[in-house]
Scaffold this active site. Sequence first.
Site, mmCIF file in Angstrom:
data_model
loop_
_atom_site.group_PDB
_atom_site.id
_atom_site.type_symbol
_atom_site.label_atom_id
_atom_site.label_comp_id
_atom_site.label_asym_id
_atom_site.label_seq_id
_atom_site.Cartn_x
_atom_site.Cartn_y
_atom_site.Cartn_z
ATOM 1 C CG HIS A 60 -83.676 -2.995 -36.723
ATOM 2 N ND1 HIS A 60 -82.341 -2.721 -36.537
ATOM 3 C CD2 HIS A 60 -83.947 -4.060 -35.935
ATOM 4 C CE1 HIS A 60 -81.832 -3.580 -35.654
ATOM 5 N NE2 HIS A 60 -82.801 -4.391 -35.285
ATOM 6 N NE ARG A 64 -89.026 -10.431 -29.777
ATOM 7 C CZ ARG A 64 -87.763 -10.018 -29.741
ATOM 8 N NH1 ARG A 64 -86.840 -10.597 -30.496
ATOM 9 N NH2 ARG A 64 -87.403 -9.028 -28.964
ATOM 10 C CG ASN A 94 -82.974 -11.565 -33.506
ATOM 11 O OD1 ASN A 94 -83.834 -11.164 -34.291
ATOM 12 N ND2 ASN A 94 -82.687 -10.916 -32.393
ATOM 13 C CG HIS A 230 -79.197 -0.904 -33.242
ATOM 14 N ND1 HIS A 230 -77.861 -1.211 -33.150
ATOM 15 C CD2 HIS A 230 -79.849 -2.087 -33.311
ATOM 16 C CE1 HIS A 230 -77.724 -2.526 -33.142
ATOM 17 N NE2 HIS A 230 -78.904 -3.071 -33.243
ATOM 18 C CG ASP A 303 -83.568 -2.879 -32.389
ATOM 19 O OD1 ASP A 303 -84.003 -4.010 -32.711
ATOM 20 O OD2 ASP A 303 -82.575 -2.729 -31.648
ATOM 21 C CG HIS A 307 -88.107 -8.742 -24.811
ATOM 22 N ND1 HIS A 307 -87.764 -9.993 -25.280
ATOM 23 C CD2 HIS A 307 -87.154 -7.902 -25.264
ATOM 24 C CE1 HIS A 307 -86.636 -9.904 -25.972
ATOM 25 N NE2 HIS A 307 -86.248 -8.640 -25.993
HETATM 26 ZN ZN LIG Z 1 -82.595 -5.449 -33.518
#
Ligand SMILES: [Zn+2]
Length: 440
Positions: A60, A64, A94, A230, A303, A307
């Site tokens: 996971h 980006r 995503n 998660h 995960d 950022h």
């Molecule tokens: Zn995630």
Amino acid sequence: MTESTLAIRGARMLVNGELRRRDILVAGGRIAKIDRAVDAEAPTLDASGLVALPGAIDAHVHFREPGATHKEDWASGSRAALAGGVTTVLDMPNTTPPTTSAAALADKRRLASASSLVDWGLFFGLTERNLAEALAAQGIAGIKVYLGSSTGGLLVLSDATLDGLFAAYGGTVVVHAEDERLILQKLAGLGHAPLPLDHGRIRDVPGALEAVRRALEPAARHGGRLHVAHVSSPDEVEAVVRARAEGVRVTCEVTPHHLLLDESFVVAYGARGKVNPPLRPLPARDALWELVRAGAVDLVATDHAPHLLSEKDLAYPQAAAGLPSVELLLPLLLESAAERRLSLSDVVRLSSEAPARAFGIERKGRLEPEHDADIVLVDLLAVRSVNAAAIRSRCGWSPYAGRRLRGWPVYTLVRGHVAFGPSGYDASRRGREVTFRSAR
Ligand SMILES: [Zn+2]
């Protein structure tokens, strides 16, 4: 011999749960032989004093690229992974654009092939409108479904869509299990502008549990294969364990931050601690540890959600959700082993064997002949503090900065190639897309 060979000599490795001295012969990128002594002809990597583990598989990550390469891309993310002893990553859909079409999937494959230094697999994202395209995707790690909104805006609200997926799909469905309706209800009922500590109230455990229930139900009905991403509370794990006892094909993962951080991080750092699902109060974290030790939680995945701090240290509603940790995956787990919270065998099971099995990744997850020579040579006695200034992820910070960790990767080999070692990175070879037994 035309195949390139390498003899890793002098390392210790786990043999029936005990550390034993073994040599490993690598040929053509795979483990050819493990013995007390191997082929005297092959070039040698002296691993005296080190312990050989199978490369960690982080099931996971959010690398980006495409779309947010100011905070990570395949080159920086895979370098961070190698430093953390990670040799395979599974990347979430995503990105921008999201991996929700055949064209976006092909584009991400091109980007990862061009710059990843670790092996990789990709998840396809489900929307309310792309079920046929998701089902047609070949060679993917699985299909990711967001039942609650998170970074990137992918969201599936309808149970009918979820049911349609489980009815037709033979691969692994990964759910982000937070229920969007309950999230919006809690937000509306808050009665004041939300602050960082409200995050855990808006995205509370009942909301997570409801989403787990919504995913388990169609998985059970259709005999589908479900993986819950998660988990943040013992309640979610217990729901998974109950379903498994009833024959549902379900696994779950826990992140390092849900095991090693708690709500007090949000008290100290405000919105920097914002992550979905939220960091919970300390008792939930302690209970999760018990379930991890008992084998109820299948695997650890980071995960990894890089950022920039400038995107995190904002007022709560604007702050980006997510925490980075791919480059600390093994150091954090090895510290937990040094503290006797886990055994070394647990570390290998949680970070390597179980993710390979859960996603059906071929030739990965074990130090055994015929398996890919994805090998991490760790120094269990090395003690270092996490240095924020030396973070390789482009996000440039770590929630674990200043922590003293015992046990660090010294060499990380991807299919026999020393991609990371004491002299830095060797970027002369690229990672490859892995293959999945369950892939359609
Ligand atoms: Zn995630």
